[in-house]
Design an enzyme around this catalytic site. Structure first.
Site, PDB file in Angstrom:
ATOM      1  N   HIS A 139       0.770  -1.033  -0.108  1.00  0.00           N
ATOM      2  CA  HIS A 139      -0.065  -0.035   0.014  1.00  0.00           C
ATOM      3  C   HIS A 139       0.800   1.159   0.063  1.00  0.00           C
ATOM      4  O   HIS A 139       2.025   1.117   0.576  1.00  0.00           O
ATOM      5  CB  HIS A 139      -0.803   0.040   1.180  1.00  0.00           C
ATOM      6  CG  HIS A 139      -1.960   1.025   1.471  1.00  0.00           C
ATOM      7  ND1 HIS A 139      -1.632   2.363   1.728  1.00  0.00           N
ATOM      8  CD2 HIS A 139      -3.180   0.955   1.232  1.00  0.00           C
ATOM      9  CE1 HIS A 139      -2.621   2.911   1.850  1.00  0.00           C
ATOM     10  NE2 HIS A 139      -3.739   2.185   1.389  1.00  0.00           N
ATOM     11  N   ASP A 216       2.934  -4.934   7.544  1.00  0.00           N
ATOM     12  CA  ASP A 216       1.760  -4.007   7.879  1.00  0.00           C
ATOM     13  C   ASP A 216       0.667  -4.820   7.728  1.00  0.00           C
ATOM     14  O   ASP A 216       0.412  -5.811   6.677  1.00  0.00           O
ATOM     15  CB  ASP A 216       1.826  -3.317   6.368  1.00  0.00           C
ATOM     16  CG  ASP A 216       0.665  -2.499   6.145  1.00  0.00           C
ATOM     17  OD1 ASP A 216      -0.522  -2.590   6.749  1.00  0.00           O
ATOM     18  OD2 ASP A 216       0.258  -1.877   4.931  1.00  0.00           O
ATOM     19  N   GLN A 219      -4.829  -5.685   6.321  1.00  0.00           N
ATOM     20  CA  GLN A 219      -5.475  -6.535   5.916  1.00  0.00           C
ATOM     21  C   GLN A 219      -5.701  -8.173   6.334  1.00  0.00           C
ATOM     22  O   GLN A 219      -6.279  -8.766   6.074  1.00  0.00           O
ATOM     23  CB  GLN A 219      -5.237  -6.702   4.282  1.00  0.00           C
ATOM     24  CG  GLN A 219      -5.430  -5.261   3.547  1.00  0.00           C
ATOM     25  CD  GLN A 219      -6.826  -4.891   3.509  1.00  0.00           C
ATOM     26  OE1 GLN A 219      -7.701  -5.391   3.726  1.00  0.00           O
ATOM     27  NE2 GLN A 219      -7.010  -3.566   3.336  1.00  0.00           N
ATOM     28  N   LYS A 242     -10.586  -1.238  10.114  1.00  0.00           N
ATOM     29  CA  LYS A 242     -10.686  -2.295   9.188  1.00  0.00           C
ATOM     30  C   LYS A 242     -10.812  -3.382   9.964  1.00  0.00           C
ATOM     31  O   LYS A 242     -11.183  -4.409   9.668  1.00  0.00           O
ATOM     32  CB  LYS A 242      -9.571  -2.574   8.326  1.00  0.00           C
ATOM     33  CG  LYS A 242      -9.177  -1.168   7.402  1.00  0.00           C
ATOM     34  CD  LYS A 242      -7.810  -1.482   6.871  1.00  0.00           C
ATOM     35  CE  LYS A 242      -7.272  -0.672   6.143  1.00  0.00           C
ATOM     36  NZ  LYS A 242      -8.100   0.145   4.935  1.00  0.00           N
ATOM     37  N   CYS A 380      -4.511   2.744  -3.582  1.00  0.00           N
ATOM     38  CA  CYS A 380      -3.458   3.086  -3.032  1.00  0.00           C
ATOM     39  C   CYS A 380      -2.333   2.170  -3.109  1.00  0.00           C
ATOM     40  O   CYS A 380      -1.556   1.764  -2.342  1.00  0.00           O
ATOM     41  CB  CYS A 380      -3.858   3.495  -1.369  1.00  0.00           C
ATOM     42  SG  CYS A 380      -4.678   4.828  -1.198  1.00  0.00           S
TER      43      CYS A 380
HETATM   44  C1  LIG Z   1      -2.658  -2.896   3.438  1.00  0.00           C
HETATM   45  C2  LIG Z   1      -2.860  -1.587   3.726  1.00  0.00           C
HETATM   46  N1  LIG Z   1      -1.939  -1.173   4.515  1.00  0.00           N
HETATM   47  C3  LIG Z   1      -2.238   0.359   4.932  1.00  0.00           C
HETATM   48  C4  LIG Z   1      -3.230   0.950   4.901  1.00  0.00           C
HETATM   49  C5  LIG Z   1      -3.684   2.320   5.353  1.00  0.00           C
HETATM   50  O1  LIG Z   1      -4.495   2.241   6.552  1.00  0.00           O
HETATM   51  P1  LIG Z   1      -5.181   3.584   7.144  1.00  0.00           P
HETATM   52  O2  LIG Z   1      -5.352   4.771   5.999  1.00  0.00           O
HETATM   53  O3  LIG Z   1      -5.944   3.311   7.929  1.00  0.00           O
HETATM   54  O4  LIG Z   1      -3.716   4.326   7.914  1.00  0.00           O
HETATM   55  C6  LIG Z   1      -4.395   0.341   4.020  1.00  0.00           C
HETATM   56  C7  LIG Z   1      -5.710   1.049   3.764  1.00  0.00           C
HETATM   57  O5  LIG Z   1      -6.151   0.487   3.039  1.00  0.00           O
HETATM   58  C8  LIG Z   1      -4.054  -1.037   3.644  1.00  0.00           C
HETATM   59  O6  LIG Z   1      -4.983  -1.892   3.073  1.00  0.00           O
END
Ligand SMILES: Cc1ncc(COP(=O)(O)O)c(C=O)c1O
Length: 422
Positions: A139, A216, A219, A242, A380
């Site tokens: 992401h 990270d 998901q 999420k 993203c």
């Molecule tokens: C894999 C992953 N990492 C990071 C993020 C960023 O999360 P946030 O916008 O809640 O900080 C997302 C959000 O879609 C994501 O799917």
């Protein structure tokens, strides 16, 4: 492939059968809404999940009965709020299998958690020429902070390739690791493709070379049991929203010694041990990274979301969602001109797809008229789109309250897309 994680994502019929989705759906008030006169079919859980009544009630109850600022008050209400807030930290530590609640730092979200590590660990430990390894399916929030560090410090970013199915290429990864690698920062599950990264191997290979690993987990935590100690992750981040919790709250797990060896992130109240104009000393982790009034109600809401998942059993959720993924994959594959983007052998319940007759945004707009909420765009994750030679995909991402009937509704709505554009 990592056996532990394969097991959590394999459809286990008994677990899945024990999962009573209709009862669960009653806990989510928003699911009874209609959109464009049709029952809402919410398949955008990868972007943000809906909230059960238990989370909404826990936050309301705090505001109605025991709200005050935390940590600094001697009065009863402040102590109650502090207890509720710190209970949220304890629940999060347990949820992740952390060794101590001191390893849980609250942030605004996963994005801020990664930026925190880049700004403190990265800035203080990395120098020009040092390498950070990320993957091609990150992401943007696990790409851009490292690029900012690259611009500031002259570090080098190395990118692990993914194959045509969207699998993380472990051999190529091993070859990228070298004496200059100072950090590996990888996703657990790709938000754009659903691919599960073989984290145990990834972490093992890094640790053989004494390289720390940031994961990270945005998901992953809603879909499978995660145990940071079994994984031996050095940092693990996720966002509350999420995980069926509120927005504005995220988690940075870090090994306690590592966190205590890092300089603070932001300066202000609550993170100091003492302040004079000449010198300020800092608290230990986690408080040294939590300057200012924290997201009190959001932590309580996150704790309630974790309680909710705990009583459901994440293994049962994973088994149920594996069934949804299999069903959706079969049904969508049968649609003429539809291509599933990302067919990794180990996948979570996320299906990205394109159609030869319509752009992803048109797909998203048309199915919305049938009450079906999906995401359309680059998610993203623009490098993933480039890798697959598309500018955007449509994405259905499933949560624990989705049903096969809702997948049928998506398939019907895609039939309308074909009729209009085909
Ligand atoms: C894999 C992953 N990492 C990071 C993020 C960023 O999360 P946030 O916008 O809640 O900080 C997302 C959000 O879609 C994501 O799917």
């Amino acid at each position: 492939m990592d056996d532990n994680f394969a097991a959590t994502l394999t459809a286990d019929d008994n677990l899945a059968k024990a999962f009573d989705v209709e009862t669960i759906r009653k806990d989510f008030p928003i699911l009874s809404q209609e959109v464009h006169g049709k029952p809402l079919v919410y398949l955008d859980n990868g972007a943000s999940a809906q909230k059960p009544r238990q989370v909404i009630d826990a936050m309301s109850a705090l505001f109605e009965t025991s709200y005050a600022n935390v940590h600094r008050g001697v009065h009863a209400m402040s102590q109650q709020a502090t207890d509720a807030f710190e209970a949220g930290r304890d629940k999060t530590a347990q949820f992740l299998g952390a060794a101590s609640s001191n390893e849980i730092v609250f942030t605004r979200g996963a994005t801020e958690a990664i930026n925190l590590v880049a700004a403190t660990y990265g800035r203080s430990r990395l120098k020009a020429g040092d390498e950070v390894v990320i993957s091609h399916m990150e992401h943007h929030s696990n790409i851009v902070p490292w690029q900012m560090l690259r611009d500031e410090k002259g570090i080098v970013l190395k990118v692990v390739p993914i194959d045509d199915d969207g699998n993380f290429m472990l051999d190529a990864y091993a070859e990228l690791l070298g004496p200059k690698t100072k950090l590996v920062a990888v996703t657990h599950i790709s938000n754009a493709l659903g691919s599960v990264v073989p984290l145990k191997e990834v972490i093992h290979l890094a640790h053989e070379r004494a390289i720390p690993v940031l994961v990270d987990g945005c998901q992953a935590v809603p879909h499978m049991k995660v145990d940071v100690r079994a994984l031996d992750a050095d940092f693990y981040v996720f966002s509350g929203h999420k995980l069926y919790g509120p927005t504005g709250i995220g988690v940075l797990y870090g090994k306690e010694d590592l966190l205590n060896s890092m300089p603070p992130y932001q300066g202000g109240g609550d993170m100091i041990a003492s302040v004079t104009f000449e010198k300020t000393t800092y608290k230990k982790a986690p408080h040294r990274f939590e300057a200012g009034t924290p997201a009190i109600a959001e932590v309580v809401g996150l704790g309630a979301a974790i309680d909710y998942l705990d009583q459901l059993d994440l293994d049962a959720v994973a088994a149920y969602e594996a069934g949804l993924l299999a069903y959706a994959t079969e049904k969508l594959s049968a649609i003429d001109g539809l291509k599933i983007q990302g067919t990794a052998k180990d996948k979570a319940a996320i299906v990205s797809f394109t159609m030869d007759c319509a752009h992803a945004h048109d797909i998203g707009t048309i199915v919305d008229y049938s009450g079906v909420a999906i995401r359309a765009g680059h998610h993203c994750a623009q490098p993933v789109m480039d890798r697959f030679g598309v500018s955007a995909t449509a994405r259905a991402s499933f949560g624990l309250y989705n049903t096969r009937g809702e997948i049928d509704a998506l398939v019907d709505a895609l039939g309308t897309v074909r009729e209009l554009f085909g």
